[in-house]
Design a protein around this motif. Sequence first.
Motif, PDB file in Angstrom:
ATOM      1  N   SER A  68       0.884  -1.255   0.007  1.00 18.17           N
ATOM      2  CA  SER A  68       0.158  -0.015   0.020  1.00 18.17           C
ATOM      3  C   SER A  68       0.952   1.359   0.056  1.00 18.17           C
ATOM      4  CB  SER A  68      -0.797   0.090   1.368  1.00 18.17           C
ATOM      5  OG  SER A  68      -1.592   1.176   1.182  1.00 18.17           O
ATOM      6  N   THR A  69       0.440   2.235  -0.711  1.00 18.21           N
ATOM      7  CA  THR A  69       1.211   3.662  -0.724  1.00 18.21           C
ATOM      8  C   THR A  69       0.675   4.315   0.508  1.00 18.21           C
ATOM      9  OG1 THR A  69      -0.460   4.567  -2.202  1.00 18.21           O
ATOM     10  CG2 THR A  69       1.590   3.486  -3.165  1.00 18.21           C
ATOM     11  N   VAL A  70      -0.191   3.999   1.442  1.00 17.45           N
ATOM     12  CA  VAL A  70      -0.581   4.883   2.540  1.00 17.45           C
ATOM     13  C   VAL A  70       0.515   5.538   3.280  1.00 17.45           C
ATOM     14  CG1 VAL A  70      -2.013   5.095   4.446  1.00 17.45           C
ATOM     15  CG2 VAL A  70      -2.789   3.778   2.438  1.00 17.45           C
ATOM     16  N   PHE A  71       1.341   4.918   3.602  1.00  9.08           N
ATOM     17  CA  PHE A  71       2.438   5.224   4.526  1.00  9.08           C
ATOM     18  C   PHE A  71       3.293   6.526   3.740  1.00  9.08           C
ATOM     19  CE2 PHE A  71       5.514   2.450   2.635  1.00  9.08           C
ATOM     20  CZ  PHE A  71       6.638   3.002   2.756  1.00  9.08           C
ATOM     21  N   GLN A  72       3.554   6.135   2.409  1.00  6.77           N
ATOM     22  CA  GLN A  72       4.405   7.123   1.702  1.00  6.77           C
ATOM     23  C   GLN A  72       3.401   8.255   1.536  1.00  6.77           C
ATOM     24  OE1 GLN A  72       4.364   4.531  -1.757  1.00  6.77           O
ATOM     25  NE2 GLN A  72       6.246   3.577  -1.429  1.00  6.77           N
ATOM     26  N   GLU A  73       2.192   8.331   1.327  1.00  9.81           N
ATOM     27  CA  GLU A  73       1.502   9.530   1.300  1.00  9.81           C
ATOM     28  C   GLU A  73       1.596  10.234   2.335  1.00  9.81           C
ATOM     29  OE1 GLU A  73      -1.928   7.810  -0.191  1.00  9.81           O
ATOM     30  OE2 GLU A  73      -1.386   7.280  -2.257  1.00  9.81           O
ATOM     31  N   LEU A  74       1.365   9.624   3.561  1.00  4.82           N
ATOM     32  CA  LEU A  74       1.266  10.260   4.740  1.00  4.82           C
ATOM     33  C   LEU A  74       2.563  11.020   5.214  1.00  4.82           C
ATOM     34  CD1 LEU A  74      -0.305  10.799   7.256  1.00  4.82           C
ATOM     35  CD2 LEU A  74       0.588   8.655   8.441  1.00  4.82           C
ATOM     36  N   ALA A  75       3.704  10.311   4.927  1.00  2.00           N
ATOM     37  CA  ALA A  75       4.873  10.845   5.134  1.00  2.00           C
ATOM     38  C   ALA A  75       5.088  12.233   4.532  1.00  2.00           C
ATOM     39  CB  ALA A  75       6.159   9.747   4.698  1.00  2.00           C
ATOM     40  N   GLN A  76       4.793  12.216   3.039  1.00  2.00           N
ATOM     41  CA  GLN A  76       4.928  13.106   2.327  1.00  2.00           C
ATOM     42  C   GLN A  76       4.051  14.408   2.897  1.00  2.00           C
ATOM     43  OE1 GLN A  76       3.354  13.132  -1.932  1.00  2.00           O
ATOM     44  NE2 GLN A  76       5.470  14.001  -2.650  1.00  2.00           N
ATOM     45  N   ASN A  77       2.858  14.087   3.280  1.00  2.00           N
ATOM     46  CA  ASN A  77       1.890  14.866   3.812  1.00  2.00           C
ATOM     47  C   ASN A  77       2.178  15.562   4.851  1.00  2.00           C
ATOM     48  OD1 ASN A  77      -0.417  15.452   5.262  1.00  2.00           O
ATOM     49  ND2 ASN A  77      -1.578  15.142   3.705  1.00  2.00           N
ATOM     50  N   ILE A  78       2.830  14.607   5.685  1.00  2.00           N
ATOM     51  CA  ILE A  78       3.357  15.270   6.980  1.00  2.00           C
ATOM     52  C   ILE A  78       4.320  16.308   6.967  1.00  2.00           C
ATOM     53  CG2 ILE A  78       4.315  14.714   9.259  1.00  2.00           C
ATOM     54  CD1 ILE A  78       1.394  14.239   9.053  1.00  2.00           C
ATOM     55  N   GLN A  79       5.389  15.662   6.145  1.00  2.00           N
ATOM     56  CA  GLN A  79       6.665  16.487   5.853  1.00  2.00           C
ATOM     57  C   GLN A  79       6.303  17.911   5.221  1.00  2.00           C
ATOM     58  OE1 GLN A  79      10.509  14.718   4.926  1.00  2.00           O
ATOM     59  NE2 GLN A  79      10.346  15.545   2.886  1.00  2.00           N
ATOM     60  N   SER A  80       5.629  17.998   4.206  1.00  2.00           N
ATOM     61  CA  SER A  80       5.091  19.433   3.644  1.00  2.00           C
ATOM     62  C   SER A  80       4.467  20.077   4.797  1.00  2.00           C
ATOM     63  CB  SER A  80       4.079  19.144   2.513  1.00  2.00           C
ATOM     64  OG  SER A  80       4.873  18.325   1.346  1.00  2.00           O
ATOM     65  N   TRP A  81       3.523  19.543   5.411  1.00  2.00           N
ATOM     66  CA  TRP A  81       2.698  20.138   6.274  1.00  2.00           C
ATOM     67  C   TRP A  81       3.594  20.821   7.498  1.00  2.00           C
ATOM     68  CZ3 TRP A  81       1.467  18.633  11.569  1.00  2.00           C
ATOM     69  CH2 TRP A  81       0.626  19.582  12.166  1.00  2.00           C
ATOM     70  N   LEU A  82       4.521  19.959   7.820  1.00  2.00           N
ATOM     71  CA  LEU A  82       5.471  20.525   9.042  1.00  2.00           C
ATOM     72  C   LEU A  82       6.266  21.648   8.557  1.00  2.00           C
ATOM     73  CD1 LEU A  82       7.238  17.152  10.307  1.00  2.00           C
ATOM     74  CD2 LEU A  82       5.568  18.659  11.828  1.00  2.00           C
ATOM     75  N   ARG A  83       6.680  21.509   7.449  1.00  2.00           N
ATOM     76  CA  ARG A  83       7.275  22.715   6.589  1.00  2.00           C
ATOM     77  C   ARG A  83       6.621  24.123   6.546  1.00  2.00           C
ATOM     78  NH1 ARG A  83      12.296  23.162   5.075  1.00  2.00           N
ATOM     79  NH2 ARG A  83      13.670  21.506   5.061  1.00  2.00           N
ATOM     80  N   GLU A  84       5.253  23.946   6.045  1.00  2.00           N
ATOM     81  CA  GLU A  84       4.247  25.133   6.212  1.00  2.00           C
ATOM     82  C   GLU A  84       4.114  25.540   7.708  1.00  2.00           C
ATOM     83  OE1 GLU A  84       0.978  23.088   4.624  1.00  2.00           O
ATOM     84  OE2 GLU A  84       1.662  23.086   2.596  1.00  2.00           O
ATOM     85  N   GLN A  85       4.165  24.911   8.582  1.00  2.00           N
ATOM     86  CA  GLN A  85       3.736  25.307   9.959  1.00  2.00           C
ATOM     87  C   GLN A  85       4.938  25.734  10.616  1.00  2.00           C
ATOM     88  OE1 GLN A  85       0.364  24.765   9.609  1.00  2.00           O
ATOM     89  NE2 GLN A  85       0.500  24.752  11.741  1.00  2.00           N
ATOM     90  N   MET A  86       5.867  25.537  10.012  1.00  2.00           N
ATOM     91  CA  MET A  86       7.072  26.070  10.815  1.00  2.00           C
ATOM     92  C   MET A  86       7.378  27.627  11.019  1.00  2.00           C
ATOM     93  SD  MET A  86       9.236  24.247  12.555  1.00  2.00           S
ATOM     94  CE  MET A  86      10.555  25.427  12.781  1.00  2.00           C
ATOM     95  N   PRO A  87       7.145  28.541  10.204  1.00  2.00           N
ATOM     96  CA  PRO A  87       7.130  29.987  10.378  1.00  2.00           C
ATOM     97  C   PRO A  87       6.330  30.316  11.743  1.00  2.00           C
ATOM     98  CG  PRO A  87       6.866  29.550   8.194  1.00  2.00           C
ATOM     99  CD  PRO A  87       6.757  28.205   8.793  1.00  2.00           C
ATOM    100  N   VAL A  88       5.145  29.812  11.635  1.00  2.00           N
ATOM    101  CA  VAL A  88       4.141  29.919  12.794  1.00  2.00           C
ATOM    102  C   VAL A  88       4.863  29.542  14.356  1.00  2.00           C
ATOM    103  CG1 VAL A  88       1.807  29.730  13.824  1.00  2.00           C
ATOM    104  CG2 VAL A  88       2.194  30.213  11.362  1.00  2.00           C
ATOM    105  N   TRP A  89       5.183  28.092  13.993  1.00  2.00           N
ATOM    106  CA  TRP A  89       5.323  27.511  15.260  1.00  2.00           C
ATOM    107  C   TRP A  89       6.849  28.118  15.794  1.00  2.00           C
ATOM    108  CZ3 TRP A  89       4.780  21.559  13.539  1.00  2.00           C
ATOM    109  CH2 TRP A  89       3.447  21.301  13.792  1.00  2.00           C
ATOM    110  N   ARG A  90       7.821  28.504  14.835  1.00  2.00           N
ATOM    111  CA  ARG A  90       9.055  28.861  15.273  1.00  2.00           C
ATOM    112  C   ARG A  90       8.985  30.390  16.150  1.00  2.00           C
ATOM    113  NH1 ARG A  90      13.254  31.879  12.506  1.00  2.00           N
ATOM    114  NH2 ARG A  90      15.455  31.185  13.201  1.00  2.00           N
ATOM    115  N   ALA A  91       7.914  31.142  15.643  1.00  2.00           N
ATOM    116  CA  ALA A  91       7.751  32.301  16.210  1.00  2.00           C
ATOM    117  C   ALA A  91       7.003  32.144  17.660  1.00  2.00           C
ATOM    118  CB  ALA A  91       6.896  33.157  15.387  1.00  2.00           C
TER     119      ALA A  91
END
Length: 423
Positions: free
Chosen positions: A306-329
Amino acid sequence: MNPSLRQATRRVMVDGVAVGGGAPIVVQSMTNTDTADVAATARQVSELAEAGSELVRITVNTNEAAAAVPQIRNMLDDMGCDVPLIGDFHYNGQRLLTDFPDCAAALAKYRINPGNVGKNRSGEDQFAMMIAAAIRHEKPVRIGVNWGSLDQDLVVRMMDENARQPSPKDAADVTREALIVSALQSAKRAEELGLARDRIVLSCKVSEVQDLIAVYRELARRCDYPLHLGLTEAGMGSKGIVASTAALSVLLQQGIGDTIRISLTPEPGGDRAQEVIVAQEILQTMGLRAFTPMVIACPGCGRTTSTVFQELAQNIQSWLREQMPVWRAQYSGVENMTVAVMGCIVNGPGESKLANIGISLPGTGENPAAPVYVDGEKTTTLRGGNIAQDFRKIVEDYVSNKYARRSEDEVKAVRREIPIRVA
């Protein structure tokens, strides 16, 4: 690597960004827009800064480009982007710095290639004129020697001297030595002309991994200037990433290098900021700096059709980078968080327990349930079609509960710094 093992270098300040002298290794990049196009260049500079580039270099090659530099600086300031701009000069830099004083003043640093400056038709010493401009405007200089534009008079002279030796060296060895000699002699001359020693950064760029390692080891042995690392013309895609990583990792592990640039050829229409992400990931995976939470994910095998874990890993990695400007502040230390997204029972639970937060997705034929571990303890099991959203919520709750909230003054201070890449 133990920070105490880093090479002891002098510190050069570039509009508030410290390079060398034990400061964190600085990430930089370069635009590929026509500098005369003010809006396009300012936009790309801002994008590179948003990606995490702490210094951004721009080409200054024509009257139009030089005239545009102060406008670009003003536009960036209006956008709230205070990343220092470095001017990249070849052939006519002495004239542009003299004829366009506002350009010279707006730049934070000049890059001079001694192989592309010499004397003009009138016999004027162009290198001396560029150093004089740096002194006049109180700017630091990177003396950047390059394999592809090495001073041919110097190379010929050294080759001739080598040929007269009883046991001549290999031509490649002589060329490597010429790179080092060019950089060191140019730095010495700049000092003799009046440029302060703490305003000089050196680089000796080549395009082959082993040559780069050999040149920088010797350069580091023979000087204490801050060193700019980068494999020039690294290439496109995986080749460029692998070659740059191989070369820089060896040198950084030995404490050599104070600022880095990854010279990737972007895909047609590709994201220029990819080179910034690669630079950050080299430093973070080596434990030298932290920029954004790291995602640990397994490569997959016959147990994970199944590709579920690959999709989730990609999803989470992109989302973490999107969140970082807010979280870092808002939160202190969140960039050090690790998140594991695993694909089956073999290593899934173990890796998930070792991360701050981990999820072990079911492999082929396994029970359709995904246990979640927080700081080594199983806290819940996710099921159904909303696993990605549910896991994000767990990560958000963890960040808000685990990491200390910054004070209002700390938030203001962090927001003045370069933010992390938004994917």
